[in-house]
Design a protein around this motif. Structure first.
Motif, PDB file in Angstrom:
ATOM      1  N   ALA A   1       0.586   5.776  -0.869  1.00  0.00           N
ATOM      2  CA  ALA A   1      -0.272   6.935  -1.116  1.00  0.00           C
ATOM      3  C   ALA A   1       0.426   7.849  -2.108  1.00  0.00           C
ATOM      4  O   ALA A   1       1.635   8.067  -2.019  1.00  0.00           O
ATOM      5  CB  ALA A   1      -0.565   7.678   0.185  1.00  0.00           C
TER       6      ALA A   1
ATOM      7  N   LYS B   1      -3.742  -0.950  -8.827  1.00  0.00           N
ATOM      8  CA  LYS B   1      -4.817  -0.002  -9.069  1.00  0.00           C
ATOM      9  C   LYS B   1      -5.101   0.826  -7.817  1.00  0.00           C
ATOM     10  O   LYS B   1      -4.695   0.473  -6.702  1.00  0.00           O
ATOM     11  CB  LYS B   1      -6.087  -0.730  -9.513  1.00  0.00           C
ATOM     12  N   ILE B   2      -5.799   1.929  -8.030  1.00  0.00           N
ATOM     13  CA  ILE B   2      -6.232   2.791  -6.948  1.00  0.00           C
ATOM     14  C   ILE B   2      -7.393   2.129  -6.216  1.00  0.00           C
ATOM     15  O   ILE B   2      -8.367   1.709  -6.850  1.00  0.00           O
ATOM     16  CB  ILE B   2      -6.661   4.167  -7.484  1.00  0.00           C
TER      17      ILE B   2
ATOM     18  N   TYR C   1       0.823  -1.206   0.000  1.00  0.00           N
ATOM     19  CA  TYR C   1       0.000   0.000   0.000  1.00  0.00           C
ATOM     20  C   TYR C   1       0.855   1.254   0.000  1.00  0.00           C
ATOM     21  O   TYR C   1       1.783   1.394   0.800  1.00  0.00           O
ATOM     22  CB  TYR C   1      -0.937   0.000   1.211  1.00  0.00           C
TER      23      TYR C   1
ATOM     24  N   GLN D   1      -5.775  15.873  -4.306  1.00  0.00           N
ATOM     25  CA  GLN D   1      -6.273  14.519  -4.080  1.00  0.00           C
ATOM     26  C   GLN D   1      -5.161  13.597  -3.595  1.00  0.00           C
ATOM     27  O   GLN D   1      -4.022  13.701  -4.048  1.00  0.00           O
ATOM     28  CB  GLN D   1      -6.877  13.944  -5.361  1.00  0.00           C
TER      29      GLN D   1
ATOM     30  N   MET E   1      -4.342   9.558  -3.424  1.00  0.00           N
ATOM     31  CA  MET E   1      -4.754   8.276  -3.973  1.00  0.00           C
ATOM     32  C   MET E   1      -4.076   7.156  -3.195  1.00  0.00           C
ATOM     33  O   MET E   1      -2.856   7.166  -3.022  1.00  0.00           O
ATOM     34  CB  MET E   1      -4.352   8.170  -5.452  1.00  0.00           C
ATOM     35  N   LEU E   2      -4.862   6.203  -2.732  1.00  0.00           N
ATOM     36  CA  LEU E   2      -4.322   5.030  -2.053  1.00  0.00           C
ATOM     37  C   LEU E   2      -4.172   3.912  -3.075  1.00  0.00           C
ATOM     38  O   LEU E   2      -5.153   3.485  -3.691  1.00  0.00           O
ATOM     39  CB  LEU E   2      -5.245   4.599  -0.915  1.00  0.00           C
ATOM     40  N   TRP E   3      -2.936   3.448  -3.256  1.00  0.00           N
ATOM     41  CA  TRP E   3      -2.600   2.501  -4.315  1.00  0.00           C
ATOM     42  C   TRP E   3      -2.291   1.131  -3.713  1.00  0.00           C
ATOM     43  O   TRP E   3      -1.543   1.023  -2.750  1.00  0.00           O
ATOM     44  CB  TRP E   3      -1.381   3.029  -5.071  1.00  0.00           C
ATOM     45  N   ASP E   4      -2.875   0.081  -4.287  1.00  0.00           N
ATOM     46  CA  ASP E   4      -2.563  -1.296  -3.916  1.00  0.00           C
ATOM     47  C   ASP E   4      -1.719  -1.877  -5.038  1.00  0.00           C
ATOM     48  O   ASP E   4      -2.231  -2.139  -6.134  1.00  0.00           O
ATOM     49  CB  ASP E   4      -3.849  -2.104  -3.722  1.00  0.00           C
TER      50      ASP E   4
ATOM     51  N   PHE F   1      -2.418  12.898 -11.059  1.00  0.00           N
ATOM     52  CA  PHE F   1      -3.587  13.166 -10.229  1.00  0.00           C
ATOM     53  C   PHE F   1      -3.601  14.642  -9.849  1.00  0.00           C
ATOM     54  O   PHE F   1      -2.556  15.284  -9.802  1.00  0.00           O
ATOM     55  CB  PHE F   1      -3.566  12.314  -8.962  1.00  0.00           C
TER      56      PHE F   1
ATOM     57  N   GLU G   1      -9.646   7.083  -2.947  1.00  0.00           N
ATOM     58  CA  GLU G   1      -9.131   8.425  -3.201  1.00  0.00           C
ATOM     59  C   GLU G   1      -9.840   9.411  -2.299  1.00  0.00           C
ATOM     60  O   GLU G   1     -11.026   9.280  -2.007  1.00  0.00           O
ATOM     61  CB  GLU G   1      -9.277   8.810  -4.664  1.00  0.00           C
TER      62      GLU G   1
END
Length: 430
Positions: A76, A100-101, A74, A90, A92-95, A86, A104
């Protein structure tokens, strides 16, 4: 740990010696990894031994801020660079396991810094520090007003057992210390503790979520997956909030020790680093970087809290010893040095290796200006090319890893007794 924007997000290539594609660099919570944001994506590296772990390239823009969650999948992001991926307001929390996001968060003004803990997302804006829950449905938990904080200065303890957060207070030079683990629920009409500068959580203009909950990808450490809370967004307020009057000028850098017991701060003047007890606000150490003004880029505690490293625009990294116990014979040694005609600048006194340097006139501190009672670093080194850099402690004992704006990572080792520094390696990461 301290996050440093070591290259401006716009016009990154305008300054000589700076890597034009590099937008941001930061260590993770234990300095074991570092991440960079670039004009086209992001990359993750192991700090020591140095090794690139992964990279992601995007076709539609750059990453101006990246925050890691230990060694988990994880991260950000905030967009940046010539063509931001982006918007700047904003997060965005990314995995990375699913690439993918997964969530957000959108705010009313630009995001200047982001830090992650196991259950929190901390966001710095120009006049506000906002805390959200780290889960598949992020909730706004707290919002605190701050003085102008153009650098986005925030620091949070790395230990999962500690929730100590530090950020600038509402008055210039003040620090707010908040224990995020000491929270009580508030109804919409209740107020926080007297003197606290908290406001009710500010709703995001838009919060989008995804229910992807895939486990870790590029390492074995970190959370087992984000929690999915079905609870409604309830107001909660930390009950333990301290205000520390740390400096006369604005705060330029902060760091919290791993266990949350200490906070280190520097002002825009950059000559002194002060260390306080986070619970009582008591001054523990006053360390002198130098006598000339300097821009402090980063401050970092060693994992055991026994040492502190500081980088500045002077091209140097200073290392201070925090657990040194003065020798009882120190006053006698100081007097002997004075009678033998020693200089009045910083010198190691007391005969104990690894001690911070002090003036030989320290025993007369009540009669002389404050300068003569200062403690200087017991060792320091100058980084190659003397470019802007951030620092963190290496995996090996008595070592420091430096990330530089020219796109290089450098490791230095130091002798804790004699204070000698040696560069171990030099690598280009972009």
């Amino acid at each position: 740990m301290n996050v440093g924007r070591i290259v401006p997000r716009v016009g990154a290539g305008a300054q000589e010696g700076y890597a034009p594609e590099l937008l941001y660099a930061t260590f993770n919570q234990d300095y074991g990894c570092f991440a960079i944001g670039t004009q086209t994506g992001f990359r993750i590296f192991n700090s020591d031994p140095y090794k690139e772990k992964m990279r992601r390239e995007f076709k539609d823009g750059g990453i101006g801020i990246v925050a890691m969650l230990y060694r988990s999948n994880y991260l950000a992001f905030v967009g940046g660079g010539r063509n931001p991926r982006f918007p700047p307001n904003q997060v965005m929390l990314w995995d990375d396991a699913s690439s993918k996001i997964i969530a957000e968060l959108e705010f009313r003004s630009d995001v200047l810094n982001v830090q992650l803990q196991r259950d929190r997302i901390v966001v710095a804006q120009r006049n506000k520090c906002i805390i959200c829950s780290l889960e598949t449905k992020p909730r706004h938990l707290h919002a605190f007003e701050t003085a102008d904080n153009d650098r986005g200065v925030i620091a949070i303890s790395s230990s999962s057992e500690s929730g100590i957060l530090a950020f600038p207070g509402r008055q210039k030079g003040h620090i707010q210390i908040v224990d995020l683990h000491s929270c009580v629920s508030l109804s919409s009409g209740q107020q926080g503790p007297a003197g606290a500068s908290a406001t009710h959580p500010e709703p995001a203009a838009n919060v989008q979520r995804s229910r992807s909950r895939t486990k870790g990808s590029f390492s074995a450490e970190g959370p087992n997956g984000l929690q999915d809370s079905a609870q409604p967004s309830a107001l909660a307020h930390p009950t333990n909030i301290n205000i520390i009057a740390a400096h006369a000028t604005s705060i330029s850098a902060l760091a919290v020790s791993f266990d949350g017991a200490m906070v280190a701060s520097a002002s825009e003047k950059g000559t002194l680093i002060r260390i306080f007890d986070t619970m009582s606000g008591r001054l523990l150490h006053e360390l002198r970087r130098g006598v000339d003004r300097a821009d402090i880029y980063s401050i970092a505690f060693s994992p055991d809290g026994s040492k502190l490293c500081v980088s500045s625009d002077k091209g140097t990294v200073h290392i201070f010893n925090l657990d040194y116990k003065p020798n009882p014979e120190q006053h006698m040694s100081s007097g002997a040095a004075m009678s033998s005609g020693g200089n009045v600048g910083p010198t190691s006194v007391g005969g104990n290796g690894g001690s911070n340097k002090q003036s030989m006139f320290k025993f007369m501190k009540d009669l002389l200006p404050k300068y003569f009672s200062s403690e200087w670093s017991f060792t320091h080194f100058r980084v190659a090319n003397e470019v802007r850099c951030i620092c963190g402690f290496g995996n090996e004992r008595n070592s420091v890893v430096v990330l530089c704006a020219d796109g290089t990572a450098q490791k230095y080792s130091f002798d804790s007794y004699r204070g000698n520094c040696v560069r171990e390696w030099y690598r280009r990461f972009i």
